[in-house]
Structure formats: C-alpha cells, structure tokens
Design a protein around this motif. Structure first.
Motif, PDB file in Angstrom:
ATOM      1  N   ALA A   1      46.013  30.928  41.127  1.00  0.00           N
ATOM      2  CA  ALA A   1      45.563  32.263  41.040  1.00  0.00           C
ATOM      3  C   ALA A   1      44.873  32.708  42.244  1.00  0.00           C
ATOM      4  N   MET A   2      43.799  31.753  42.667  1.00  0.00           N
ATOM      5  CA  MET A   2      43.081  32.141  44.112  1.00  0.00           C
ATOM      6  C   MET A   2      43.871  32.086  45.118  1.00  0.00           C
ATOM      7  N   ALA A   3      44.768  31.233  45.514  1.00  0.00           N
ATOM      8  CA  ALA A   3      45.749  31.274  46.740  1.00  0.00           C
ATOM      9  C   ALA A   3      46.264  32.546  46.771  1.00  0.00           C
ATOM     10  N   LEU A   4      47.029  32.800  45.646  1.00  0.00           N
ATOM     11  CA  LEU A   4      47.756  34.316  45.601  1.00  0.00           C
ATOM     12  C   LEU A   4      46.719  35.580  45.696  1.00  0.00           C
ATOM     13  N   LEU A   5      45.623  35.412  45.124  1.00  0.00           N
ATOM     14  CA  LEU A   5      44.537  36.533  45.460  1.00  0.00           C
ATOM     15  C   LEU A   5      44.135  36.497  46.972  1.00  0.00           C
ATOM     16  N   VAL A   6      43.873  35.519  47.389  1.00  0.00           N
ATOM     17  CA  VAL A   6      43.350  35.353  48.836  1.00  0.00           C
ATOM     18  C   VAL A   6      44.630  36.195  49.663  1.00  0.00           C
TER      19      VAL A   6
ATOM     20  N   GLY B   1      46.593  43.385  51.704  1.00  0.00           N
ATOM     21  CA  GLY B   1      46.118  44.671  51.330  1.00  0.00           C
ATOM     22  C   GLY B   1      46.976  45.316  50.060  1.00  0.00           C
ATOM     23  N   VAL B   2      47.769  44.359  49.390  1.00  0.00           N
ATOM     24  CA  VAL B   2      48.351  44.717  48.071  1.00  0.00           C
ATOM     25  C   VAL B   2      47.389  44.970  47.024  1.00  0.00           C
ATOM     26  N   PRO B   3      47.182  46.298  46.654  1.00  0.00           N
ATOM     27  CA  PRO B   3      46.418  46.570  45.604  1.00  0.00           C
ATOM     28  C   PRO B   3      46.820  45.710  44.125  1.00  0.00           C
TER      29      PRO B   3
ATOM     30  N   ASN C   1      43.585  37.484  34.419  1.00  0.00           N
ATOM     31  CA  ASN C   1      42.278  38.003  34.678  1.00  0.00           C
ATOM     32  C   ASN C   1      41.739  38.161  36.180  1.00  0.00           C
ATOM     33  N   PHE C   2      42.482  37.366  36.967  1.00  0.00           N
ATOM     34  CA  PHE C   2      41.932  37.562  38.488  1.00  0.00           C
ATOM     35  C   PHE C   2      42.711  38.362  39.154  1.00  0.00           C
ATOM     36  N   LEU C   3      44.259  38.509  38.748  1.00  0.00           N
ATOM     37  CA  LEU C   3      45.060  39.291  39.560  1.00  0.00           C
ATOM     38  C   LEU C   3      45.288  40.470  39.037  1.00  0.00           C
ATOM     39  N   GLY C   4      44.376  41.088  38.098  1.00  0.00           N
ATOM     40  CA  GLY C   4      44.890  42.318  37.452  1.00  0.00           C
ATOM     41  C   GLY C   4      43.695  43.331  37.499  1.00  0.00           C
ATOM     42  N   SER C   5      42.642  43.486  38.320  1.00  0.00           N
ATOM     43  CA  SER C   5      42.100  44.421  38.508  1.00  0.00           C
ATOM     44  C   SER C   5      41.272  45.003  37.195  1.00  0.00           C
ATOM     45  N   GLY C   6      41.059  44.091  36.360  1.00  0.00           N
ATOM     46  CA  GLY C   6      40.301  44.632  35.165  1.00  0.00           C
ATOM     47  C   GLY C   6      41.134  45.468  34.123  1.00  0.00           C
ATOM     48  N   LYS C   7      42.260  45.632  34.404  1.00  0.00           N
ATOM     49  CA  LYS C   7      43.364  46.507  33.413  1.00  0.00           C
ATOM     50  C   LYS C   7      43.467  45.771  31.974  1.00  0.00           C
ATOM     51  N   PRO C   8      43.285  46.533  30.896  1.00  0.00           N
ATOM     52  CA  PRO C   8      43.268  45.725  29.682  1.00  0.00           C
ATOM     53  C   PRO C   8      44.622  45.078  29.648  1.00  0.00           C
ATOM     54  N   ILE C   9      44.527  43.555  29.318  1.00  0.00           N
ATOM     55  CA  ILE C   9      45.648  42.738  29.243  1.00  0.00           C
ATOM     56  C   ILE C   9      45.056  41.971  27.965  1.00  0.00           C
ATOM     57  N   LEU C  10      46.192  41.798  27.086  1.00  0.00           N
ATOM     58  CA  LEU C  10      45.656  41.083  25.620  1.00  0.00           C
ATOM     59  C   LEU C  10      44.879  39.914  26.013  1.00  0.00           C
ATOM     60  N   SER C  11      45.392  39.001  26.746  1.00  0.00           N
ATOM     61  CA  SER C  11      44.507  37.725  26.639  1.00  0.00           C
ATOM     62  C   SER C  11      43.047  38.098  27.234  1.00  0.00           C
ATOM     63  N   VAL C  12      42.968  38.848  28.431  1.00  0.00           N
ATOM     64  CA  VAL C  12      41.584  39.349  28.795  1.00  0.00           C
ATOM     65  C   VAL C  12      40.892  40.124  27.625  1.00  0.00           C
ATOM     66  N   TYR C  13      41.509  40.952  27.228  1.00  0.00           N
ATOM     67  CA  TYR C  13      40.658  41.720  26.179  1.00  0.00           C
ATOM     68  C   TYR C  13      40.237  40.956  25.124  1.00  0.00           C
ATOM     69  N   ILE C  14      41.016  39.729  24.508  1.00  0.00           N
ATOM     70  CA  ILE C  14      40.442  39.044  23.396  1.00  0.00           C
ATOM     71  C   ILE C  14      39.262  38.024  23.907  1.00  0.00           C
ATOM     72  N   PHE C  15      39.359  37.626  25.334  1.00  0.00           N
ATOM     73  CA  PHE C  15      38.418  36.783  26.002  1.00  0.00           C
ATOM     74  C   PHE C  15      36.977  37.802  26.021  1.00  0.00           C
ATOM     75  N   GLY C  16      37.275  38.971  26.269  1.00  0.00           N
ATOM     76  CA  GLY C  16      35.997  39.857  26.254  1.00  0.00           C
ATOM     77  C   GLY C  16      35.520  40.048  25.046  1.00  0.00           C
ATOM     78  N   GLN C  17      36.456  40.446  23.968  1.00  0.00           N
ATOM     79  CA  GLN C  17      35.791  40.720  22.752  1.00  0.00           C
ATOM     80  C   GLN C  17      35.033  39.460  21.964  1.00  0.00           C
ATOM     81  N   PHE C  18      35.620  38.336  22.562  1.00  0.00           N
ATOM     82  CA  PHE C  18      34.920  37.226  21.654  1.00  0.00           C
ATOM     83  C   PHE C  18      33.302  37.103  22.053  1.00  0.00           C
TER      84      PHE C  18
END
Lengths: 269, 289
Positions: free
Chosen positions: A113-118, A124-126, A205-222
């Motif tokens: 994830a981090m290698a791709l993110l870097v 400059g890909v959004p 979580n890391f390549l998604g710029s905080g868009k609601p995605i199911l797993s990220v949403y569940i992680f946040g809600q817990f």
C-alpha cells in the motif's frame, strides 16, 4: 481409522474457537441491549434498521461493490492470461515472471500500500476508487493465478489437440473447449477475489482519500461503543453473504474437479 | 522443431504480457521507488537529492524505532508459535483420523471463518475480550470472578488471541498437505520394528511434516509482522507495530524518506527470517535422510 478421543475433542474445541466469534455475532445483533455483554436481554431487529438508516453505509456499500466487481473481473482476466501462459506454453524466465506476479502473497500488505501510495503521490494521481481498484487487483491477482493454474493443469491437453485436428483454429478451440472446462475455476477465482476485495482494509484505507468504503466505514464505526450493535448487525449480514458466496464457489470447484475427472481432495488455497 | 519452440515461447510471452506489465508497473516500480526514497532526504511530503544513509542510521539506532521493531518481531513470533502449535494437532487429526471422503468437508469448515470479514472478526475480539465484554460478563455471571478481567488491557495477549484466530487456516492447510504426503507404510514399519506410537510420531511423522510446518510459520509470520488493523483496534494504538510506524512517518510526519527506510527495513527483516527458515528446512530434511 483408529479412534482418537483426545484428538477428536481437541478438534471440536478448535472448531468452537474458530466459530465462536461468528456465532456470537448474530446473538448480539438481535439482542435488545446497547451494551454487548451477557445476559441477553430480548429479541430485536432494531439494530438492522438503525444500520440501514445511515446513508453513509449505503454509499460505502455501493463504492465497495464497484471496487470488488471491477477487482474480481480484472484480476481473474489477468489471472487467466498468466495461468494459461504458465501451464500451456514453455518459455524462458517463467519462474521469475510468475514469481514476480505472486510476490504480493509474501509481502506485508502495508508495504504494498505504501509503495503504491508514494508513487501515486509523486506522479500526482489523485486518490479515488480507481486507485483502490489498482491496489486490489495487485493483491488479488496471485490468488486468481493460483486457482486458475490448478484449473488449467487438470485440463486434458489431448482434447485441445483433437479440436485442432478437427479443423478448429486456436481461438475457437480456446473458446469452445478450454474455456467451458476451466469455467468452474474462473467462477471460483471471481468469487474469491471478490470476497478478498470486499474485506480488504489497508489498501482501501490508504489509497482511498477517505471515501466511504465498507471496510473503512466498519473500522471507523467500531470506535464508537454506541454503534457496535448496529455494526454487529451489518457483520451478521456480511458473514451470511460470504458463506453463501463461498458455498457457491466450493460447488463450482467440485463440479470442475468432477468434470475433468479428477479426485476431490482439499479445498481452497 | 526449433521454430515451433520459439513460436511457443512467443505465444507464452504474449499471453503473460498483460499480467506481467501490471506487476512491473504497479509492484516492481513502486518497490524500486521506495528503495530509492529510503536513501534520500525527506521533508514536507517530498524527497530531495543529497543521498544519505541517515534514515537507516536513525531507524536502526533510534530508541523508539528499535523498541517498535523489536516488539513487532516479538509479537509476530509469539503469534506464529501459538498459531502453528494450535494448528498442528488439528491438521494431524484431519489427515490421520478423518475418513478420506470427509476430509474436504473438514478443510472447508476450517477455512470458512477465514473468508469472513477480517475487520469484523478483529472488532469482535475487541467486544469479546474488552472491559465488561462477553468474557468478563460470562465469568462474572458464572461467579468465577467478581472483578472484570479486561483481557483487552493486556495489549499483547489480546493481539495474540486475535491473530492466532485470524491466521488459523493458513497454518492448518500447509501442515495438512505435508502430513498427507507422509507414506503410511513407514509408520507401520516403525511400529513393526518396536517403536511406540509416540516415538513413531516423533521420529517419522514429525520430521516428514517439517516442510509444512516451515511453510505455515512463514505464511503466518509475514502478514502478522506487517499487520496494521489489530494493533490499532485491539491494542488501542498502545502497542504500535511496524505498519503503524510506517503510517506515522509517511502520512502524519509526512517524511516519505524515513517511511521508506522503515518499509525497506521491514522487508529486509521478513526476507532474512524467511531465508533462515528455508535454510533450516533444508538442513532438517538433509539431516533426517
């Protein structure tokens, strides 16, 4: 087979350990109490209603479905190419190439994830749903290749040669003979990569710029204790859904084994 | 013949080109970038030229970094040990004591939990182990204890339980596969020659199943060393591991060079441990033959 009472009871205990959380999940999803602890208070379906009333969930679900469907399609198609090339044809450097494709299996996901993110940030890909799909295809492809390789391996090559001898060209042989025979493998690969993508958290979580995605949403809600019962309700639905998908995948896998005349041994992986 | 071989190679390359291109662009290139970034100077979310080994010096000698890496290794080794020890008897049971036509069903049963949402399973352990959670309320209800145990507060223990649960099928499957390959005639020979069932296991079955054990160790160790979710949800951020540290450097401190140096270090640790185990495996097989 010798009887082994100690091993047998250990096996049962082990299954209880494995299934414990999954059995607890529906118990508290239907329990009429905000606090998740015994004793159970009474039956309710209000957590399901509460869960469904959150508009963010519906957006997250939609995004996750788009991501998982695209990922499953792309990684299965790429997997077909790689598996067919490695099983059917001889070419130098095969081990290295297949090895590279399989690398994500032995690399901690965080590093992928981090290698791709870097790289994405430096060109400059959004970040978007699209970048999540890119990452998911990368980690799902090894699974697709593994499943499809075994599907192509159990294929009898003389069937292909017979079709070619009878005047079909290479493409129609592939379409009429090979594809139908490996179809169960393709279905299994599609369902498994779909499941992996829906569940995946780190890349989402890391390549998604905080868009609601199911797993990220569940992680946040817990993180909010008051939201836990509603998340257990959601979890119950998701677990039921994955078990249905996996049973279908297993059905196709067994049918594939039967079709190519093999013996059924083992399961996924 | 030579021509058909080269045309076969050509078809092979053409077929493998799309997945290979994908892996080169999205995997090999990013990993190479991280490797280069790790020896550059990082500041404010960018890297600049003077090449330096300072990042690695900081990672390898800084007290905080050392502590977190040592903890990651310690936790993931404990997790690996627990998972593999728990998995061996079940793999043995399925391989030796389950009728052949029912083996597939057992394996299916063991793998199903793995395919259900990872986040949900981890979060469930939080509610099971947490303060006044399911274990506490059960034990208090049964009168075993009057005070909540709050197992969750012992960070490492709860991380081990959660991860041993999450990676169970990964350990069972390779061990099962290697046990299936053990020639049953060897076991009978051992017992005919006067070994007890236990010594036959120790001297024949266990050594022959070592490749599966080593595979299980690697399959569990590699992802747990880089696990992010469990330390975050279960450890409550109190027991950060390597992955959490990479996140802090890359995204919170916005120092991509340091983050890359940690990532490279983590990859090297994984590689060294893997190579050690593979060598151990070779030696083991060589020694028993």
């Amino acid at each position: 087979m010798k009887d082994a009472p100690i091993l047998r009871s250990y096996a049962v205990l082990y299954l209880i350990f494995l299934y414990g959380p999954i059995i607890i999940l529906p118990m508290f999803a239907f329990n009429d109490n905000t606090i998740v602890s015994f004793p159970l208070k009474g039956f309710t379906t209000k957590w399901f209603a509460e869960m469904w009333s959150d508009p963010n969930l519906r957006i997250a679900l939609q995004n996750s479905l788009i991501i998982a469907l695209s990922t499953a399609t792309l990684s299965t198609v790429l997997g077909i190419f790689a598996a067919r090339a490695s099983v059917r044809y001889k070419w130098p450097g095969k081990t290295a190439v297949v090895g590279l494709i399989m690398v994500p299996l032995v690399l901690p996901e965080m590093i992928v994830a981090m290698a791709l993110l870097v790289v994405l940030l430096s060109i400059g890909v959004p970040l978007s749903i699209f970048t999540i799909i890119m990452g998911h295809v990368l980690i799902c492809m090894p699974f697709a290749v593994a499943i499809l390789t075994s599907a192509f391996q159990s294929l009898d090559r003389s069937l292909e040669e017979a079709a070619l001898d009878l005047g079909e060209d290479a493409w129609s042989t592939f379409r009429l003979i090979v594809l139908p025979l490996v179809m169960p493998g393709i279905m299994a690969s599609f369902l498994i990569t779909f499941t992996i993508s829906i569940d995946e958290f780190i890349i989402a979580n890391f390549l998604g710029s905080g868009k609601p995605i199911l797993s990220v949403y569940i992680f946040g809600q817990f993180r909010f204790p008051a939201k836990v019962p509603a998340m257990l309700a959601l979890g119950t639905l998701l677990v039921a859904f994955s078990i249905i998908l996996l049973t279908i995948a297993e059905y196709f896998r067994r049918r594939g084994v039967a079709k190519t005349g093999g013996k059924n041994s083992g399961g996924f992986l | 013949m030579a021509q058909s071989q080269s045309s076969e190679a050509k078809t092979g390359y053409m077929l493998v080109a799309p997945p290979l291109l994908y892996a080169v662009l999205l995997l090999a290139a990013p990993l190479a970038t991280v490797l280069i970034y790790s020896v550059l100077t990082g500041e404010n979310g960018a890297v600049s030229l003077p090449m330096t080994t300072e990042n690695f010096t900081t990672v390898w000698t800084g007290r905080v970094y050392q502590a977190i890496m040592a903890r990651s290794l310690y936790v993931s080794m404990l997790v690996t040990l627990t998972t593999v020890l728990l998995a061996y008897p079940i793999a043995y049971f399925v391989s030796f004591h389950v009728r052949p036509e029912r083996k597939a069903l057992w394996l299916f049963l063991i793998t199903i939990p793995f395919w259900t949402s990872y986040i949900i399973r981890v979060a469930l352990w939080r509610t099971i182990l947490g303060y006044n959670g399911i274990i506490d309320s059960t034990l208090i209800g049964l009168g075993v204890t009057s005070e909540p145990l709050n197992i969750l507060s012992y960070g490492v223990v709860s991380i081990i339980i959660t991860l041993a649960h999450a990676y169970a099928p990964f350990a069972v499957l390779p061990i099962f596969v290697s046990l299936e390959k053990v020639d049953r005639a060897l076991l009978e020979a051992g017992q005919d020659l006067g070994e007890s069932r236990w010594t036959t296991f120790l001297r024949v079955t266990l050594p022959l199943s070592m490749p599966g054990v080593i595979a299980a160790v690697l399959i569990v160790f590699i992802p747990t060393v880089g696990d992010y979710v469990t330390p975050e949800l279960i450890g409550g951020g109190k027991v950060p591991m390597i992955a959490n540290m990479i996140e802090i450097e890359m995204l919170k401190k916005r120092d991509q060079a340091m983050g890359s140096a940690i990532a490279v270090t983590a990859m090297s640790i994984v590689a060294i441990v893997s190579i050690l185990f593979v060598l151990l495996n070779k030696r083991f097989i060589g020694g028993t033959k």
